[in-house]
Design an enzyme around this catalytic site. Sequence first.
Site, PDB file in Angstrom:
ATOM      1  N   CYS A  69      61.016  22.530  -3.151  1.00 34.40           N
ATOM      2  CA  CYS A  69      60.628  21.161  -3.518  1.00 34.40           C
ATOM      3  C   CYS A  69      59.158  20.953  -3.183  1.00 34.40           C
ATOM      4  O   CYS A  69      58.402  20.316  -3.924  1.00 34.40           O
ATOM      5  CB  CYS A  69      61.458  20.134  -2.753  1.00 34.40           C
ATOM      6  SG  CYS A  69      63.237  20.341  -2.878  1.00 34.40           S
ATOM      7  N   CYS A 108      66.717  18.196 -10.458  1.00 34.09           N
ATOM      8  CA  CYS A 108      65.437  18.873 -10.252  1.00 34.09           C
ATOM      9  C   CYS A 108      65.651  20.280  -9.706  1.00 34.09           C
ATOM     10  O   CYS A 108      65.077  21.245 -10.206  1.00 34.09           O
ATOM     11  CB  CYS A 108      64.595  18.039  -9.284  1.00 34.09           C
ATOM     12  SG  CYS A 108      62.862  18.470  -9.292  1.00 34.09           S
ATOM     13  N   CYS A 171      85.149  -5.812  -2.929  1.00 36.55           N
ATOM     14  CA  CYS A 171      83.913  -5.770  -2.142  1.00 36.55           C
ATOM     15  C   CYS A 171      83.482  -7.208  -1.846  1.00 36.55           C
ATOM     16  O   CYS A 171      83.053  -7.541  -0.742  1.00 36.55           O
ATOM     17  CB  CYS A 171      82.785  -5.077  -2.898  1.00 36.55           C
ATOM     18  SG  CYS A 171      83.221  -3.589  -3.807  1.00 36.55           S
ATOM     19  N   HIS A 175      82.286  -8.624   1.726  1.00 38.53           N
ATOM     20  CA  HIS A 175      80.830  -8.557   1.885  1.00 38.53           C
ATOM     21  C   HIS A 175      80.085  -9.770   1.343  1.00 38.53           C
ATOM     22  O   HIS A 175      78.880  -9.886   1.542  1.00 38.53           O
ATOM     23  CB  HIS A 175      80.300  -7.266   1.265  1.00 38.53           C
ATOM     24  CG  HIS A 175      80.800  -6.040   1.964  1.00 38.53           C
ATOM     25  ND1 HIS A 175      80.436  -5.728   3.251  1.00 38.53           N
ATOM     26  CD2 HIS A 175      81.659  -5.067   1.569  1.00 38.53           C
ATOM     27  CE1 HIS A 175      81.039  -4.612   3.620  1.00 38.53           C
ATOM     28  NE2 HIS A 175      81.798  -4.190   2.617  1.00 38.53           N
ATOM     29  N   ARG A 212      79.630   6.203   1.233  1.00 40.96           N
ATOM     30  CA  ARG A 212      80.011   4.964   1.928  1.00 40.96           C
ATOM     31  C   ARG A 212      81.004   4.145   1.088  1.00 40.96           C
ATOM     32  O   ARG A 212      81.946   3.579   1.633  1.00 40.96           O
ATOM     33  CB  ARG A 212      78.763   4.127   2.250  1.00 40.96           C
ATOM     34  CG  ARG A 212      79.074   2.923   3.123  1.00 40.96           C
ATOM     35  CD  ARG A 212      79.556   3.366   4.496  1.00 40.96           C
ATOM     36  NE  ARG A 212      80.082   2.294   5.332  1.00 40.96           N
ATOM     37  CZ  ARG A 212      81.365   1.923   5.359  1.00 40.96           C
ATOM     38  NH1 ARG A 212      82.252   2.505   4.571  1.00 40.96           N
ATOM     39  NH2 ARG A 212      81.766   0.975   6.169  1.00 40.96           N
ATOM     40  N   CYS A 216      84.811   3.189   2.125  1.00 45.48           N
ATOM     41  CA  CYS A 216      85.303   1.812   2.039  1.00 45.48           C
ATOM     42  C   CYS A 216      86.615   1.776   1.256  1.00 45.48           C
ATOM     43  O   CYS A 216      87.585   1.137   1.673  1.00 45.48           O
ATOM     44  CB  CYS A 216      84.281   0.932   1.336  1.00 45.48           C
ATOM     45  SG  CYS A 216      83.693  -0.438   2.331  1.00 45.48           S
TER      46      CYS A 216
END
Lengths: 255, 161
Positions: A69, A108, A171, A175, A212, A216
């Site tokens: 990279c 990439c 959600c 949240h 994440r 959840c």
Amino acid sequence: MSIKALMISGLLSASLAQAVMAEQLSGYAFIKDDTRAMQDDDFANPGLIAVATGAELFKTASRSGGKTCADCHGEAGEKLVPQRIATYPVYDSDNKRIISLQSRITACRTRVADDTLPVNHPDLIALETFVRNRARDVPVNVNTEGTEIKALLKRGEELYNTRYGLIDMSCHICHTVYAGQYVRGQKISQGQTNGFPAYRLGPGEMANLNLRITQCMDLMRAEPFPSDSEEMKLLEYYLSARSNGLPIETPAVRY
Amino acid sequence: MHQAQIAIFAALLSLEFTGLATAADPAASGLPPIEPYCHWEQTDLMIVEPLCGLKGDAKRGRAIATDGNRGNCVACHNMPFGDVEGYGTIGPSLAGIGGRYPEGYIRLRVVDTKSFNPASIMPGYYRDPGKIHRPAKIFKGRTFLTAQEVEDVIGFLMTMK
């Protein structure tokens, strides 16, 4: 009070909670004081290990011995533009697809170094953490303009508002409506994304946004959307755009 | 490919896609076999009859209420007990609940609050599995708690006076 009167008061307080639009706050505002102190100290923040690992991988030739990279982006990624990092996930209108930072790195590496890491592989999360960390303190700036993007944000919002799993929560319920309340001694955050990839104290490992969301959904005893599914990308895009303006904290420390 | 191989391949594929491979194999998930769902009746915002006619055990109910993998009532409610730390603040306090409401009223709220209040955050611990959107494969066809566990919890809540 009669049972029916109690019910009506319950419904009223629920709708009032929904009516209150809270101020946009980073997850940093909801963690405990000692967790905040840990995040703020680069020697104590466990996420810095992922940054260091990512920095090494950035300079390391792939298994096939291709480019690194760093060959294109500078030894410490100094040729990467922090303001552009802050725009991820981006929408590729030519190919009609959402590209997360993780999938950009994978694309990439595949193209230049012929080396593909599996989705959410710890090495890939370390690279993502390193790259995102180059944009620390830069405000999140996901594109929300244009008909196509507005349409996909709307679809992301619908997924955000849908209940899933045996716990049967969306959600939105946790949240948005109940952010700031406690669940078993932990404050519920607004689900802002500016700290991710973040070090999670609970599982004791790094999680990017993709992971994440999966964690959840597992907690809701729901079948998570596959990591590379359209639904997952829409949720990632919507959640990230929802954090527009918040400074990037990667690597944040979260519960 | 031989016919037999194709048949096996197709069978494996269908297992993969329906999730039966995990859901039908309780040993793999570590979960007990799925019990038939007992249908219940609601009258005047109560479920008067115990689920499947079962009798609850208050002692087991207390353990279920505080177990993070089972009832986990304390995640959202203050109960309150001396030996539990970090109660949630989402739901109302359950202090003295057994003295405040009839058993049938509590049963409906544990079983399926959303049946009468669709906006509620309260999970239905004995909700009709057919109403659950996108359950994890291993939980497909299951209720959150078994009928016996629900009755145990109710038995315990009724002792909180």
